[in-house]
Enzyme design. Structure first.
Site, mmCIF file in Angstrom:
data_model
loop_
_atom_site.group_PDB
_atom_site.id
_atom_site.type_symbol
_atom_site.label_atom_id
_atom_site.label_comp_id
_atom_site.label_asym_id
_atom_site.label_seq_id
_atom_site.Cartn_x
_atom_site.Cartn_y
_atom_site.Cartn_z
ATOM 1 N N THR A 29 0.770 -1.044 0.047
ATOM 2 C CA THR A 29 0.052 0.108 0.008
ATOM 3 C C THR A 29 0.900 1.195 0.195
ATOM 4 O OG1 THR A 29 -0.226 -0.015 2.533
ATOM 5 C CG2 THR A 29 -1.799 -1.140 1.187
ATOM 6 N N GLU A 81 -3.801 4.888 2.295
ATOM 7 C CA GLU A 81 -2.956 3.868 1.740
ATOM 8 C C GLU A 81 -3.734 3.261 0.499
ATOM 9 O OE1 GLU A 81 -1.228 1.165 4.336
ATOM 10 O OE2 GLU A 81 -1.834 2.203 6.294
HETATM 11 P P1 ADP Z 1 4.994 0.754 3.595
HETATM 12 O O1 ADP Z 1 4.833 0.649 5.099
HETATM 13 O O2 ADP Z 1 6.391 1.665 3.343
HETATM 14 O O3 ADP Z 1 3.822 1.643 2.958
HETATM 15 P P2 ADP Z 1 4.496 -1.633 2.133
HETATM 16 O O4 ADP Z 1 4.669 -2.798 2.332
HETATM 17 O O5 ADP Z 1 2.837 -1.069 2.248
HETATM 18 O O6 ADP Z 1 5.448 -0.678 2.654
HETATM 19 O O7 ADP Z 1 4.910 -1.036 0.402
HETATM 20 C C1 ADP Z 1 4.578 -0.023 -0.119
HETATM 21 C C2 ADP Z 1 5.357 0.416 -1.191
HETATM 22 O O8 ADP Z 1 5.463 -0.718 -2.381
HETATM 23 C C3 ADP Z 1 4.745 1.525 -2.062
HETATM 24 O O9 ADP Z 1 5.303 2.946 -1.438
HETATM 25 C C4 ADP Z 1 5.255 1.367 -3.359
HETATM 26 O O10 ADP Z 1 6.735 2.184 -3.574
HETATM 27 C C5 ADP Z 1 5.501 0.029 -3.666
HETATM 28 N N1 ADP Z 1 4.734 -0.885 -4.592
HETATM 29 C C6 ADP Z 1 4.862 -1.716 -5.410
HETATM 30 N N2 ADP Z 1 3.853 -2.068 -6.087
HETATM 31 C C7 ADP Z 1 2.736 -1.475 -5.476
HETATM 32 C C8 ADP Z 1 1.376 -1.482 -5.803
HETATM 33 N N3 ADP Z 1 0.683 -2.330 -6.818
HETATM 34 N N4 ADP Z 1 0.512 -0.511 -5.217
HETATM 35 C C9 ADP Z 1 1.075 0.141 -4.096
HETATM 36 N N5 ADP Z 1 2.318 0.368 -3.722
HETATM 37 C C10 ADP Z 1 3.135 -0.688 -4.575
HETATM 38 MG MG MG Z 2 1.985 0.907 3.038
#
Ligand code: ADP
Ligand code: MG
Length: 150
Positions: A29, A81
């Site tokens: 997300t 998110e």
């Molecule tokens: P965080 O806690 O930093 O948000 P996440 O595990 O939720 O970590 O991963 C989010 C990140 O994954 C996003 O900021 C983006 O850079 C990357 N990402 C890759 N593919 C997607 C997708 N389909 N939708 C959203 N984010 C994605």
């Molecule tokens: Mg996230």
């Protein structure tokens, strides 16, 4: 599925989230910075939403969005998110994310197991996929807000 405050367009930077392990669940997300959250109308309640999303000047994809409470602010501020329904080759932290939130799927819920949570998110994605095929919701994907200099 319409509610006050929708449709809502938002644009801002993708920041590091809470490290809740969304990616490990296969559902990364992209978290918006707090300025974007501050512009969210108060009438938009917490819950799961769907709409359209664009990363930088790329193609417009379907998305589902969780609007919840932000643990950094002791759950007094919201968080937004977005899970984009597209497989990206790379992360896009720091990119500009634009979204049109067009409908609501359900309220926030608690789950007793990770499997239950994942099943519900898969259902949310299926609802979003189907709803966004509607001609009146397809129209938003061509909104001028999604143009390259918007
Ligand atoms: P965080 O806690 O930093 O948000 P996440 O595990 O939720 O970590 O991963 C989010 C990140 O994954 C996003 O900021 C983006 O850079 C990357 N990402 C890759 N593919 C997607 C997708 N389909 N939708 C959203 N984010 C994605
Ligand atoms: Mg996230």
């Amino acid at each position: 599925m319409n509610q006050n405050g929708l449709p809502h367009f938002a644009s801002g930077k993708v920041v590091k989230g809470f490290g809740r392990g969304s990616k490990e669940l296969g559902i990364p997300t992209a978290n918006f910075d707090e300025e974007v959250v501050n512009r969210l109308p108060e009438s938009v309640e917490t819950g799961v939403y769907f709409g359209w999303a664009q990363v930088d000047n790329g193609p417009v994809h379907k998305m589902v969005m969780s609007i919840g409470w932000n643990p950094f602010y002791k759950n007094t501020k919201k968080s937004m998110e977005t899970h984009v329904l597209h497989e990206f080759q790379e992360d896009f932290y720091g990119a500009t994310l634009k979204v049109f939130i067009v409908g609501r799927i359900r309220p926030e819920m608690n789950f007793s197991s990770v499997d239950e949570l994942i099943a519900m998110i898969k259902n949310d994605i299926a609802v979003a996929e189907e709803e966004l095929e509607k001609i009146e919701l397809q129209a938003y994907r061509n909104s001028p807000q999604f143009s390259s200099d918007g």
